[in-house]
Motif scaffolding. Structure first.
Motif, PDB file in Angstrom:
ATOM      1  N   GLN A 120       0.830  -1.202   0.000  1.00 41.93           N
ATOM      2  CA  GLN A 120       0.000   0.000   0.000  1.00 41.93           C
ATOM      3  C   GLN A 120       0.863   1.249   0.000  1.00 41.93           C
ATOM      4  O   GLN A 120       0.531   2.234  -0.665  1.00 41.93           O
ATOM      5  CB  GLN A 120      -0.925   0.001   1.212  1.00 41.93           C
ATOM      6  N   LYS A 180       1.986   1.850  -3.482  1.00 40.47           N
ATOM      7  CA  LYS A 180       0.900   2.405  -4.298  1.00 40.47           C
ATOM      8  C   LYS A 180       0.679   3.878  -3.970  1.00 40.47           C
ATOM      9  O   LYS A 180       0.417   4.692  -4.865  1.00 40.47           O
ATOM     10  CB  LYS A 180      -0.380   1.604  -4.078  1.00 40.47           C
ATOM     11  N   ASN A 181       0.775   4.218  -2.701  1.00 41.87           N
ATOM     12  CA  ASN A 181       0.618   5.629  -2.309  1.00 41.87           C
ATOM     13  C   ASN A 181       1.720   6.491  -2.925  1.00 41.87           C
ATOM     14  O   ASN A 181       1.464   7.612  -3.380  1.00 41.87           O
ATOM     15  CB  ASN A 181       0.648   5.755  -0.793  1.00 41.87           C
TER      16      ASN A 181
END
Length: 458
Positions: A372, A375-376
Motif C-alpha cells: 500500500q 501504491k501511495n
C-alpha cells in the motif's frame, strides 16, 4: 481531418446528497478532459482545456530517439535536440529562448531512446506565439554546416562534462546497457559516439531532419487555459501547410532470451569507491507485468524505508548509496540496481545481500502495508510529479506530456484516465510472480565497478 471527442470536462463543484439531517459529500473522480484530432498533413493534436489558472503548456513529441539510429549514425537524435534551437526562417539563432522567456514562459527539450520532446509553458495569452515558434522550426529549421559544426562541439562538451568527468556515469549509464541488451537499437547510448558525429555529413543530418521531424511523425499536445476551437484554428494556421514525409521504417527492438548470466568488470578512473550495477531484461511499457514491476521498484527503492536501503545501508551498514528500479521503454526495458559500498566490504558479500532481499520477495509474500505504501508513492508521483513537481498531472505541462506519450506510444490518450487503476489493482502475488519470473540469474547482467581514482582503496 478527423476529430474525435473522448471526454468532456467535469464540473469541479462537490455534489451532495441529503440523507436525513446529514449530507454525504461524494468524491468526484479525477479525470483529464481531452479531445483528439488529426489535421490533413498527419499531425495528431491532443487538446485538454482547464481554466483553473491562466497558463498553457505546449508539447511537441517526435517519434524519434536513439532506437532509430543505425550503427555508424549514433547521437543524431540528441544532436537535433540542440539543433532545434539554432534558428529557422523567421526565428534567428538564440531568439527562440528570447521569445519564450521575455513573454513569461519556460521551455526545454529532452531526448531518450524512444522519443524527442520539446515544450513551452506560457501565459495563456501567448499560446499562439508558442505554436508559431514550434511550427516555424518544424517547417524550416536551419540545418546548415555552421550550425552542425557548432552543435557537434556542444554535444562533445556535454559528454565531457556529464559522462567523461563524472564517476560511475559511463559504467552505469552506458556500459551497463551495452552489456545488458543484445540488440544494438536498445544497447547504444542516447549521447552516442563522438566518432559517429564527427563522421556525419551535412547531407546525413539534413536527411535525418526530413525523415523524422515531419508532422506525420509527431504529436502536438496543448493543455491549460485556452478555447478549443481557437486553438485548433491556430494549429491549422501554423502547422497545416507543413508537408508530410514518407513514414520512417519501423525499428526492430526485440530482444532474444538469454540463457545465462553475463558478468563484467570495469575500472572507473574517477571513482573513489567500489560499486555494483545489475540489470535484468523486463517487458515493455503497458505489458501486463509492467504494473507489478513498477510497484516492486518502489518496494525495493522507494526511499529510506525501502527494502534495499534498510538491508544494505541501515542494518548491514555496507552500502553508502542504493538506487535503481524499472526503466520504462516502448521495447524491452531493464530493471536495475546500483549500489555504492564501503571499500572494506567485498563485492561478493554485497552482491549476495542484494539477491537475498530479492529472494525474500520471491519466496514470501509482500506485506500488505508495504504494498500500500508503494501504491501511495506511485499515486503521489503521478499527481504531484517529480523534479520539483513540473511533470505531475496537477500541472498543464504534466497533462500535456502524458497525453502526448499515450497518443504516440499507445495510440490511446484515454489511458491518462485509466492507467492508474492498473497499478492500484496489483496484488502481492503479482509482485512476487514478476520477481520470480524476471529477476533470475539467467536473465541477469552484473557489472563490478572498481575504484580507479588516485588514492582510492582497492
Amino acid at each position: 481531418m478527423s476529430r474525435k471527442r473522448l471526454y468532456s470536462p467535469q464540473k469541479n463543484t462537490d455534489e451532495q446528497e441529503s440523507t436525513g439531517e446529514m449530507a454525504v459529500q461524494k468524491a468526484i473522480p479525477f479525470r483529464v478532459p481531452y479531445s483528439l484530432h488529426t489535421i490533413d498533413n498527419g499531425l495528431r493534436v491532443v487538446l485538454s482545456e482547464d481554466h483553473s489558472v491562466p497558463v498553457v503548456a505546449v508539447v511537441v513529441l517526435y517519434d524519434v530517439g536513439a532506437r532509430n539510429e543505425p550503427p555508424g549514425r549514433t547521437g543524431f537524435a540528441h544532436l537535433f535536440e540542440h539543433m532545434m534551437f539554432q534558428g529557422s526562417v523567421n526565428v534567428r539563432k538564440g531568439e527562440f529562448y528570447t521569445y519564450v522567456e521575455d513573454n513569461g514562459g519556460v521551455l526545454n527539450g529532452m531526448t531518450s531512446s524512444d522519443f524527442t520532446i520539446y515544450f513551452e509553458v506560457m501565459p495563456s495569452n501567448q499560446l499562439e506565439l508558442a505554436l508559431w515558434l514550434e511550427a516555424d522550426r518544424m517547417r524550416s529549421l536551419q540545418v546548415n554546416q555552421e550550425n552542425l559544426d557548432n552543435q557537434r562541439e556542444v554535444v562533445k562538451e556535454e559528454k565531457r562534462l556529464r559522462v567523461d568527468n563524472q564517476p560511475f556515469s559511463y559504467a552505469r549509464g552506458i556500459l551497463l546497457y551495452e552489456l545488458a541488451y543484445d540488440n544494438f537499437a536498445n544497447a547504444h547510448s542516447v549521447i552516442g559516439s563522438m566518432e559517429d558525429l564527427d563522421a556525419a555529413t551535412l547531407e546525413d543530418v539534413q536527411r535525418f531532419f526530413r525523415t523524422y521531424y515531419a508532422p506525420n511523425n509527431a504529436v502536438l499536445a496543448i493543455a491549460g487555459d485556452f478555447e478549443e476551437n481557437q486553438a485548433l484554428e491556430w494549429v491549422r494556421k501554423h502547422f497545416g501547410d507543413i508537408p508530410p514525409q514518407e513514414p520512417p521504417q519501423p525499428v526492430d527492438v526485440s530482444e532474444p532470451e538469454r540463457g545465462q548470466e553475463k558478468r563484467a568488470t570495469y575500472t572507473d578512473r574517477l571513482a573513489n569507491l567500489p560499486a555494483i550495477a545489475t540489470a535484468w531484461k523486463v517487458p515493455p511499457r503497458h505489458s501486463p507485468e509492467r504494473y507489478a514491476l513498477a510497484l516492486l521498484d518502489r518496494i525495493l527503492f522507494g526511499g529510506e524505508s525501502a527494502r534495499l536501503h534498510q538491508r544494505l545501508v541501515k542494518r548491514q551498514k555496507s552500502a553508502l548509496a542504493v538506487s535503481g528500479g524499472l526503466e520504462d521503454r516502448r521495447g524491452p526495458g531493464l530493471f536495475t540496481t546500483f549500489v555504492v559500498f564501503k571499500p572494506d566490504r567485498d563485492f561478493e558479500h554485497v552482491e549476495r545481500s542484494i539477491y537475498a532481499e530479492l529472494e525474500q520477495i520471491q519466496q514470501k509474500d509482500v506485506q500488505p502495508r508495504e504494498l500500500q505504501r508503494a501504491k501511495n508513492q506511485l499515486r503521489a508521483e503521478r499527481f504531484r510529479g517529480v523534479w520539483g513537481g513540473m511533470y505531475g498531472l496537477q500541472t498543464p505541462l504534466g497533462r500535456a506530456m502524458e497525453l502526448a506519450y499515450h497518443t504516440l506510444f499507445d495510440g490511446d490518450p484515454a489511458l491518462i484516465n485509466t492507467d492508474l487503476q492498473r497499478y492500484l489493482d496489483v496484488t502481492a502475488e503479482d509482485v512476487q510472480q514478476v520477481a520470480q519470473r524476471f529477476l533470475v540469474p539467467t536473465n541477469r547482467t552484473v557489472l563490478y565497478i572498481l575504484p580507479g581514482a588516485t588514492g582510492a582503496e582497492q
